[in-house]
Motif scaffolding. Structure first.
Motif: not given
Length: 137
Positions: A128-129, A125-126, A73, A121-122
């Motif tokens: 990195w969650r 994103r999943e 990130a 990033a969009g």
């Protein structure tokens, strides 16, 4: 993968809200009041989960995040804008533009790199969650 036990605060359809206590390492930090992670602080995260139907408020669960997710990130946040800035400055210099125009090219490259970082990033994103790994019992 780093795993930490947390408590379910709320279940709403396919979304689960969990309460995560501040890290024990935060208790010795002098910057606690600035970052909001003072000891005994409860942070809430809302996560999508396929297991939401089987969870109830108060249940103990294990919440995990990949070890390399924070590094990825940070790299995504800084590298594309920096590359855009340097590419813009380099292109303006090679084209023989005056200094003000080179600066404008660098600013444009910085903005372009920030847009690229935002799009990527969009897309990622999943991955990195944090996710529910199982019960913490």
């Amino acid at each position: 993968m780093t795993v930490r036990d947390t408590r379910v605060v709320q279940v709403d359809g396919t979304r689960v809200t969990v309460g995560v206590d501040s890290a024990p390492a935060c208790s010795g930090c002098r910057s606690q009041t600035v970052c909001g992670s003072a000891p005994n602080t409860l942070h809430q995260l809302e996560l999508p989960s396929a297991q939401a139907a089987s969870l109830r408020p108060g249940d103990l669960i294990a919440l995990g995040i990949d070890d390399d997710a924070p590094l990825r990130a940070v790299m995504l946040a800084y590298l594309p804008p920096l590359a855009g800035l340097l590419a813009g400055i380099g292109a303006g210099s090679v084209a023989g533009l005056p200094d003000v125009a080179v600066l404008a090219c660098g600013g444009s490259g910085l903005c372009f790199g920030a847009v690229i970082a935002r799009l990527l990033a969009g897309h990622w994103r999943e991955s990195w969650r944090p996710r529910i790994c199982g019960s913490g019992d």
